[in-house]
Design a protein around this motif. Structure first.
Motif, PDB file in Angstrom:
ATOM      1  N   GLU A  78      49.111  43.964  44.147  1.00  0.00           N
ATOM      2  CA  GLU A  78      49.902  43.677  42.945  1.00  0.00           C
ATOM      3  C   GLU A  78      49.510  42.331  42.346  1.00  0.00           C
ATOM      4  O   GLU A  78      49.375  42.196  41.128  1.00  0.00           O
ATOM      5  CB  GLU A  78      51.393  43.695  43.273  1.00  0.00           C
ATOM      6  N   ARG A  79      49.284  41.327  43.192  1.00  0.00           N
ATOM      7  CA  ARG A  79      48.901  39.999  42.695  1.00  0.00           C
ATOM      8  C   ARG A  79      47.506  40.033  42.066  1.00  0.00           C
ATOM      9  O   ARG A  79      47.276  39.416  41.018  1.00  0.00           O
ATOM     10  CB  ARG A  79      48.955  38.980  43.839  1.00  0.00           C
ATOM     11  N   VAL A  80      46.582  40.744  42.686  1.00  0.00           N
ATOM     12  CA  VAL A  80      45.245  40.892  42.124  1.00  0.00           C
ATOM     13  C   VAL A  80      45.340  41.551  40.748  1.00  0.00           C
ATOM     14  O   VAL A  80      44.691  41.111  39.794  1.00  0.00           O
ATOM     15  CB  VAL A  80      44.326  41.694  43.074  1.00  0.00           C
ATOM     16  N   ALA A  81      46.161  42.592  40.626  1.00  0.00           N
ATOM     17  CA  ALA A  81      46.332  43.273  39.341  1.00  0.00           C
ATOM     18  C   ALA A  81      46.899  42.317  38.289  1.00  0.00           C
ATOM     19  O   ALA A  81      46.449  42.323  37.134  1.00  0.00           O
ATOM     20  CB  ALA A  81      47.241  44.490  39.502  1.00  0.00           C
ATOM     21  N   GLU A  82      47.864  41.481  38.672  1.00  0.00           N
ATOM     22  CA  GLU A  82      48.436  40.492  37.736  1.00  0.00           C
ATOM     23  C   GLU A  82      47.365  39.529  37.244  1.00  0.00           C
ATOM     24  O   GLU A  82      47.295  39.220  36.055  1.00  0.00           O
ATOM     25  CB  GLU A  82      49.552  39.690  38.420  1.00  0.00           C
ATOM     26  N   LEU A  83      46.542  39.032  38.162  1.00  0.00           N
ATOM     27  CA  LEU A  83      45.484  38.095  37.785  1.00  0.00           C
ATOM     28  C   LEU A  83      44.462  38.757  36.867  1.00  0.00           C
ATOM     29  O   LEU A  83      44.006  38.160  35.898  1.00  0.00           O
ATOM     30  CB  LEU A  83      44.810  37.522  39.032  1.00  0.00           C
ATOM     31  N   LYS A  84      44.111  40.001  37.167  1.00  0.00           N
ATOM     32  CA  LYS A  84      43.144  40.717  36.331  1.00  0.00           C
ATOM     33  C   LYS A  84      43.709  40.967  34.933  1.00  0.00           C
ATOM     34  O   LYS A  84      42.967  40.913  33.954  1.00  0.00           O
ATOM     35  CB  LYS A  84      42.704  42.000  37.006  1.00  0.00           C
TER      36      LYS A  84
END
Length: 51
Positions: free
Chosen positions: A29-35
């Motif tokens: 979820e955090r990776v998706a937010e950053l992307k």
């Protein structure tokens, strides 16, 4: 339980790594937010428990 840190490069070119450890789901979820913010090199990296 697997633990993950999130690594990415900020908009100024500085490498960053999360201070907290995430579960696999939360790291994704955090990776998706950053992307979504345009930081395309964000990735989840497995780490040993306690790190």
């Amino acid at each position: 339980m697997e633990n993950f840190k999130v690594e990415w490069t900020d908009i100024h070119g500085a490498p960053r790594r999360s201070v907290v450890s995430y579960s696999r789901t939360c790291a994704a979820e955090r990776v998706a937010e950053l992307k979504e913010q345009g930081l395309t090199d964000a990735k989840a990296v497995p780490v040993p428990p306690g790190q």
